[in-house]
Design an enzyme around this catalytic site. Structure first.
Site, short mmCIF file in Angstrom:
data_model
loop_
_atom_site.label_atom_id
_atom_site.label_comp_id
_atom_site.label_asym_id
_atom_site.label_seq_id
_atom_site.Cartn_x
_atom_site.Cartn_y
_atom_site.Cartn_z
N SER A 31 -1.86 -16.73 -5.57
CA SER A 31 -2.32 -15.90 -4.45
C SER A 31 -1.29 -14.89 -3.96
O SER A 31 -1.65 -13.88 -3.37
CB SER A 31 -2.76 -16.79 -3.30
OG SER A 31 -1.74 -17.70 -2.95
N GLU A 66 -3.70 -11.80 13.53
CA GLU A 66 -2.67 -12.83 13.62
C GLU A 66 -2.01 -12.92 12.25
O GLU A 66 -2.58 -12.49 11.26
CB GLU A 66 -3.29 -14.18 13.98
CG GLU A 66 -3.86 -14.97 12.79
CD GLU A 66 -5.03 -14.29 12.09
OE1 GLU A 66 -5.72 -13.47 12.73
OE2 GLU A 66 -5.26 -14.57 10.89
N LYS A 123 -4.20 -11.17 0.47
CA LYS A 123 -4.63 -10.84 1.84
C LYS A 123 -5.18 -9.42 1.98
O LYS A 123 -6.05 -9.15 2.81
CB LYS A 123 -3.46 -11.03 2.81
CG LYS A 123 -3.04 -12.48 2.98
CD LYS A 123 -4.10 -13.29 3.70
CE LYS A 123 -3.62 -14.71 3.99
NZ LYS A 123 -4.73 -15.54 4.52
#
Lengths: 265, 401
Positions: free
Chosen positions: B381, B114, B92
């Protein structure tokens, strides 16, 4: 015929020197069976046009009051299909033009062509789709045109002049001037430059210009309609209907009438 | 080789994508598009992003040959792209740092975002701390419950975390509130959306910043194996790590791309987040894409043990890649993901995030059908530390209890 009905409704009000008053209610809040009676009440109280909200699971343009009304309606199992059927059942009994306010997805799931034709059958005159900007209108434009359904555009405070011109040029029925940078819902007051903004929209738009979002008191109604053709009142009406406070609604609608204004002064 | 050029100028990926937002947001969306295009043509901006990728995020991340894990499965060589080793523990941050630099460049001082699992929220709060930006994060009530530690991390980093009670109190509802906040504060605030979703240009921006994953992987695998992999696997909630991984491989037709959605309790139970498997096209959060919804167009709730995959929508480019058949999409259940998490942890000492465990689980299935001479790349990830509580309760506590 549909678009013509909106035009006539405005003419009757504006020709008398009054301002238009468009209440918003959530279809199916209080049950779909109460819809006919509520429409009748608003028509009898002097509303010009009725904006009828279609409940949606993810209403990003709406504040808490309308979100909650939508949840209440969805809990009753209300769908776009059921709303259109209900509207069709009493279309001969009402004279007030109906404009649906719906997010795009319920329309998309219905099928755009089938939806546009169902609107016509149900006696719906126009549509407000808050998540459909100019750039994506092609998705629905042809079908709405074919069924004579007005697509009412929203002009925002953030729209630059050239976009406002384009919105004013393309809008059908009326131009919905969003009065706040934000979601729907009651507010204490508005930005100072709002009056100027409304007046300038009036200048560039052939269709009537209505102010909406956050209009919640008779003072707001008078203040905002001074520089345009009238107001849309949503959350306050939804709230008053939910509380069964009908006198408050009548007072709001009366505030748009020129005669009432003169006697009050 | 066909050239792949998506999206078009209006932000459409084939028949998907677009900009379905209120007029109030349109000027901001157009401004962002312009600012982004200018930034990407400015070598100084590219250098700045590269600098932070290297010095702050810790790129490039290794492409690790999971030899024990591969041997256990007895098939192809399985490589892990170690996005879990990034600063803040997931991919991210790649997007968060890119968009935060863009925020600065646009002269905005405030950021809204968010978060689902909390990874994007932590990444955003982190880069806001770094660059001195005001930060507010919307997070569903249910996710706050599942990811308490991440909430505290965000607060330590100086962000304000707002609990979202509406709907199912998960990622979808957090996006709704973040959008409402953005509509209200659009003049001085940038919305750092966390996945390849939302109105154009977000799906493109997020994909581009995340593409560093696939670009590095492609170079690394060719160096280590002397050839491209036979298969590339990544998990999908909104779809940002997978899009970042797949995009640089899209034109390599010999490479099979596998997107793995969350199958929850199983597709036939209805409790899942497998949008491409069980949804149909619709409009949510500014984009036209596959969507979990009922016959009336009401968006339904997604279910997954992994908060980061618990989203009823999916990036529009994935919908396009499904329609063209370039990427194969399938799903993995909660139980399969938990089993994969255990196996990878025990064989390699690498605990994947529950999200990434879906990709790992799928590679276990693929491995059975592949030869020892072949290779699979799995996008790992994120790391699993944040999920230890969830995993512990799923397994019914540790052996000490």
């Amino acid at each position: 015929m549909s678009k013509q009905r909106i035009k006539q409704a405005f003419q009757e009000v504006l020709d008398q020197g009054d301002k238009a008053f468009v209440p918003y209610i959530m279809a199916g809040d209080g049950g779909l069976d109460s819809l006919e009676e509520r429409v009748q009440f608003l028509q009898d109280s002097g509303a010009t046009i009725l904006e009828l909200g279609v409940p949606f699971s993810d209403p990003v343009a709406d504040g808490p009051t309308i979100q909650e009304a939508g949840i209440r309606a969805l809990e009753q199992g209300v769908s776009l299909r059921a709303i259109l059927e209900k509207l069709g059942q009493f279309k001969e009994k009402r004279s007030i033009p109906i404009v649906l306010m719906t997010y795009l997805n319920p329309i998309y799931a219905y099928g755009i062509e089938a939806f546009a034709s169902a609107c016509r059958t149900a006696g719906v005159s126009g549509l407000i789709i808050p998540d459909l900007p100019l750039e994506e209108e092609n998705l629905v434009a042809k079908e709405l045109q074919a069924n004579d359904i007005a697509l009412i555009r929203l002009a925002s405070l953030t729209s630059p002049p050239e976009r406002l011109k384009e919105l004013a040029r393309r809008t059908e029925g009326f131009l919905y001037a969003v009065t706040v940078t934000g979601t729907t819902g009651a507010r204490a007051d508005f930005k100072d430059e709002l009056q100027e903004h409304l007046a300038s929209l009036k200048n560039i738009c052939q269709e009537p210009v209505l102010a909406g979002f956050g209009v919640s008191t008779p003072e707001h109604v008078k203040e905002l309609s001074a520089n345009c053709d009238g107001v849309v009142v949503g959350s306050k009406i939804v709230d008053a209907l939910h509380q069964n406070n009908r006198e408050e609604i009548k007072t709001l609608i009366a505030a748009a009438s020129g005669k009432e204004q003169t006697t009050a002064e | 080789m066909k050239t792949y050029q998506q999206p078009d100028i209006q932000g459409h990926f084939g028949s998907f994508g677009g900009r379905f937002v209120p007029e109030t947001l349109m000027p901001a969306v157009l401004e962002l598009e312009k600012a982004y295009e200018e930034a990407m043509e400015d070598p100084a901006f590219i250098d700045q992003v590269d600098y932070y990728f290297k010095q702050y995020v810790g790129r490039e991340t290794p492409l690790y040959y999971a030899e024990n894990f591969s041997r256990q499965l007895g098939g192809p060589k399985i490589y892990l792209k170690r996005e879990d080793l990034n600063h803040t523990g997931a991919h991210k941050i790649n997007n968060a740092i890119g968009q935060a630099l863009l925020t600065q460049r646009m002269g905005k001082k405030k950021v809204v975002a968010e978060t689902g699992a909390g990874q994007h929220g932590v990444a955003t709060a982190t880069v806001c701390a770094l660059l001195g930006l005001d930060c507010v994060i919307f997070m569903g009530k249910e996710d706050i419950r599942r990811q308490k530690l991440n909430v505290f991390r965000m607060e330590l980093l100086g962000a304000r975390v707002e609990s979202v009670d509406q709907g199912s109190g998960t990622l979808k509802d957090a996006v709704n509130e973040a959008l409402r906040y953005w509509v209200t504060n659009v003049e001085d605030t940038h919305y750092i959306i966390g996945s390849v979703v939302g109105p154009h240009p977000f799906p493109k921006i997020v994909r581009d910043f995340q593409s560093v994953i696939g670009i590095e992987t492609r170079k690394q695998i060719v160096k280590q194996e002397g050839k491209l992999p036979e298969a590339v696997v990544a998990c999908i909630g909104g779809g940002s790590n997978s899009m970042g991984m797949f995009f640089p491989f899209v034109e390599d037709e010999q490479v099979t791309l596998h997107g793995v959605e969350a199958g929850g309790s199983g597709i036939d139970t209805g409790k899942h987040a497998a949008t491409l498997t069980d949804g149909k096209a619709g409009i949510l959060h500014g984009t036209l894409s596959y969507l979990l919804q009922d016959e009336n167009g009401q968006v339904t709730e997604a279910h997954s043990i992994s908060a980061g995959l618990d989203y009823p929508g999916i990036g529009p480019e994935h919908s396009h890649l499904k329609e063209t058949g370039r990427v194969l999409y399938d799903s993995i259940t909660d139980a399969e993901a938990l089993e994969a998490l255990q196996l990878l942890t025990k064989t390699e000492g690498i605990m994947p995030a529950l999200e990434s465990a879906h990709a790992v689980a799928y590679s276990m299935k693929l491995a059975k059908k592949m030869e020892a001479s072949e290779t699979i790349v799995v996008c790992l990830s994120g790391r699993g530390d944040k999920d230890v509580d969830t995993v512990r309760s799923a397994f019914g506590g540790s052996s000490y209890e």
